[in-house]
Design an enzyme around this catalytic site. Structure first.
Site, PDB file in Angstrom:
ATOM      1  N   MET A  30       0.836  -1.204   0.000  1.00 51.97           N
ATOM      2  CA  MET A  30       0.000   0.000   0.000  1.00 51.97           C
ATOM      3  C   MET A  30       0.872   1.255   0.000  1.00 51.97           C
ATOM      4  O   MET A  30       0.400   2.348   0.325  1.00 51.97           O
ATOM      5  CB  MET A  30      -0.942   0.001   1.209  1.00 51.97           C
ATOM      6  N   PHE A  33       6.696   3.547   1.437  1.00 54.66           N
ATOM      7  CA  PHE A  33       7.735   2.534   1.629  1.00 54.66           C
ATOM      8  C   PHE A  33       8.684   2.860   2.780  1.00 54.66           C
ATOM      9  O   PHE A  33       9.052   4.013   3.009  1.00 54.66           O
ATOM     10  CB  PHE A  33       8.553   2.367   0.334  1.00 54.66           C
ATOM     11  N   HIS A  34       9.063   1.795   3.487  1.00 56.00           N
ATOM     12  CA  HIS A  34      10.092   1.878   4.518  1.00 56.00           C
ATOM     13  C   HIS A  34      11.042   0.707   4.295  1.00 56.00           C
ATOM     14  O   HIS A  34      10.855  -0.085   3.342  1.00 56.00           O
ATOM     15  CB  HIS A  34       9.474   1.872   5.920  1.00 56.00           C
ATOM     16  N   HIS A  37       9.519  -2.782   3.483  1.00 55.62           N
ATOM     17  CA  HIS A  37       9.089  -2.995   2.100  1.00 55.62           C
ATOM     18  C   HIS A  37      10.314  -3.262   1.195  1.00 55.62           C
ATOM     19  O   HIS A  37      10.299  -4.156   0.356  1.00 55.62           O
ATOM     20  CB  HIS A  37       8.386  -1.748   1.553  1.00 55.62           C
ATOM     21  N   LYS A 149       5.333  -9.644   9.409  1.00 54.48           N
ATOM     22  CA  LYS A 149       4.758  -8.584  10.241  1.00 54.48           C
ATOM     23  C   LYS A 149       3.238  -8.739  10.307  1.00 54.48           C
ATOM     24  O   LYS A 149       2.634  -8.568  11.340  1.00 54.48           O
ATOM     25  CB  LYS A 149       5.172  -7.243   9.650  1.00 54.48           C
TER      26      LYS A 149
HETATM   27  P1  AMP Z   1       1.686  -2.777   3.445  1.00 51.42           P
HETATM   28  O1  AMP Z   1       2.194  -1.753   2.486  1.00 51.42           O
HETATM   29  O2  AMP Z   1       1.654  -2.326   4.866  1.00 51.42           O
HETATM   30  O3  AMP Z   1       0.389  -3.403   2.987  1.00 51.42           O
HETATM   31  O4  AMP Z   1       2.749  -3.962   3.435  1.00 51.42           O
HETATM   32  C1  AMP Z   1       3.145  -4.573   2.241  1.00 51.42           C
HETATM   33  C2  AMP Z   1       3.943  -5.800   2.571  1.00 51.42           C
HETATM   34  O5  AMP Z   1       5.080  -5.447   3.340  1.00 51.42           O
HETATM   35  C3  AMP Z   1       3.142  -6.825   3.405  1.00 51.42           C
HETATM   36  O6  AMP Z   1       3.461  -8.134   2.961  1.00 51.42           O
HETATM   37  C4  AMP Z   1       3.661  -6.578   4.811  1.00 51.42           C
HETATM   38  O7  AMP Z   1       3.566  -7.707   5.651  1.00 51.42           O
HETATM   39  C5  AMP Z   1       5.112  -6.230   4.524  1.00 51.42           C
HETATM   40  N1  AMP Z   1       5.676  -5.452   5.630  1.00 51.42           N
HETATM   41  C6  AMP Z   1       5.237  -4.285   6.139  1.00 51.42           C
HETATM   42  N2  AMP Z   1       6.001  -3.904   7.181  1.00 51.42           N
HETATM   43  C7  AMP Z   1       6.936  -4.875   7.334  1.00 51.42           C
HETATM   44  C8  AMP Z   1       8.029  -5.067   8.250  1.00 51.42           C
HETATM   45  N3  AMP Z   1       8.304  -4.203   9.218  1.00 51.42           N
HETATM   46  N4  AMP Z   1       8.783  -6.172   8.101  1.00 51.42           N
HETATM   47  C9  AMP Z   1       8.512  -7.083   7.132  1.00 51.42           C
HETATM   48  N5  AMP Z   1       7.511  -6.957   6.243  1.00 51.42           N
HETATM   49  C10 AMP Z   1       6.732  -5.861   6.342  1.00 51.42           C
END
Ligand code: AMP
Length: 285
Positions: A30, A33-34, A37, A149
Site C-alpha cells: 500500500m 515505503f520503509h 518494504h 509482520k
Molecule cells: P503494506 O504496504 O503495509 O500493505 O505492506 C506490504 C507488505 O510489506 C506486506 O506483505 C507486509 O507484511 C510487509 N511489511 C510491512 N512492514 C513490514 C516489516 N516491518 N517487516 C517485514 N515486512 C513488512
C-alpha cells in the site's frame, strides 16, 4: 523501472512475459515505503526474472471508521525508492479501475479471517483476499513475497492460494525492525513522541515472552498474564488482543510448543499496531 497505472496494460505486460518464458515475482503493497518494504523487494528480486510491485491503498480492506483517507501517500518518493530497489514494474492502479461500477464479487477465507485482527476489523481480510486475488490474476506471478509482520494476513493468503489453486509460491519475509525493536510500519508516522515510546511495549513483550519460554514456561495462561502486565506498564496503551496460537490454523493453544506464535494488537491514540513472533524457535527476536 516501468510505471503501469491501468489494468489492461498490466495484464498485457504479464502476458508478454509469459509468452517470452520469463518468470515474475510479486510484492503487493500500500506504498509509503520503509526499509521493511525494501527488504521484501530485494528478496523478491532474487526469485524471478522480473519483479512487479503493486502500490494500491485498497479501500475494500478499510473499515468505515478506519484511516483510508489519512493513510500516508507519497507516490514520487515511493517510485524513486522502488526504482532504487531494483523493481522492474511499479503497478499503481486507480480504485475506479480496480472496483468499477457494478463490482460485487469477493474472496472469503472463512475461518482464518474471523479471528484475531478479523474480529476487531470486520471485513478486513475479505478486502485483502479480494484485492490480492485480483492482483494475482493481473500480474500472474510465479512467486509472491509477504511480510511476517502481518502474520494472520500471511496465513489467510497462503490458505487462499492453496484452496483456490493459484499455483503461486508464497514466501514469508522476516519482520524488519527499527534499531530499538519497533516493527517498521507505514502507520508508525501517526505516533506522537510519547506514543512512539509506548509502542516499544510490543517488542519488549515479545522478548519477555520468549525469555520465559526459553526458561521453561509452557503454560499459555502464565505467559499471557505476564505479557499483559508488562504491556500495561506503558502509558496510553489499549490492548486489542494478546493471543498465543498455532502458526497454521491460528487456534488458541493451552500449552506452548514449536508451532506457537504470540500475536499482539494494541491501540495508541488513533493508531493500531500489531506485532508477533514465534515463541520457541531460534529464528525469532
Ligand atoms: P503494506 O504496504 O503495509 O500493505 O505492506 C506490504 C507488505 O510489506 C506486506 O506483505 C507486509 O507484511 C510487509 N511489511 C510491512 N512492514 C513490514 C516489516 N516491518 N517487516 C517485514 N515486512 C513488512
Amino acid at each position: 523501472m516501468e510505471i503501469i497505472c491501468n489494468i489492461a496494460e498490466m495484464s498485457a505486460w504479464s502476458s508478454a512475459q509469459a509468452a517470452a518464458g520469463k518468470s515474475i515475482a510479486f510484492v503487493p503493497t500500500m506504498g509509503c515505503f520503509h526499509a521493511g518494504h525494501l527488504s521484501l523487494m530485494r528478496q523478491a528480486c532474487q526469485l524471478a526474472d522480473y519483479l512487479v510491485v503493486s502500490l494500491f491503498v485498497n479501500p475494500l480492506q478499510f473499515g468505515p471508521k478506519e484511516d483510508l483517507e489519512t493513510y500516508p501517500r507519497d507516490f514520487d518518493r515511493d517510485a524513486a525508492m522502488a526504482s532504487e530497489a531494483g523493481v522492474n514494474v511499479l503497478f499503481a492502479p486507480t480504485a475506479a479501475d480496480i472496483y468499477p461500477a457494478g463490482f460485487q464479487s469477493q474472496v472469503n477465507v472463512e475461518v482464518l479471517s474471523q479471528r484475531l485482527c478479523g474480529a476487531s476489523r470486520p471485513g478486513h481480510f475479505s478486502g485483502v483476499t479480494t484485492i490480492v486475488a485480483k492482483l494475482f490474476h493481473l500480474v500472474r506471478p510465479q512467486v509472491a513475497v509477504f511480510g511476517r509482520k502481518d502474520f494472520q494476513q500471511l496465513c489467510v493468503i497462503s490458505r487462499m492460494v492453496q484452496d483456490l489453486n493459484f499455483g503461486i509460491k508464497i514466501i514469508a519475509h522476516p519482520i524488519v525492525r527499527e534499531p530499538d525493536g519497533l516493527a517498521m510500519s507505514s502507520r508508525n508516522c501517526y505516533l506522537s513522541e510519547d506514543e512512539r515510546h509506548s509502542a516499544l511495549c510490543l517488542y519488549k513483550a515479545i522478548k519477555h515472552a520468549r525469555q520465559m519460554v526459553r526458561q521453561g514456561a509452557r503454560d499459555t495462561k502464565t505467559v499471557l498474564a505476564a505479557v499483559h502486565g508488562l504491556i500495561l506498564t506503558y502509558p496510553s496503551v489499549r490492548i486489542d488482543y494478546i493471543s498465543i496460537v498455532d502458526r497454521f490454523a491460528l487456534n488458541e493453544q493451552i500449552v506452548i510448543d514449536q508451532d506457537s506464535v504470540l500475536l499482539l494488537a494494541i491501540r495508541l491514540g488513533r493508531t493500531r499496531l500489531i506485532d508477533n513472533d514465534v515463541l520457541l524457535e531460534g529464528d525469532g527476536i
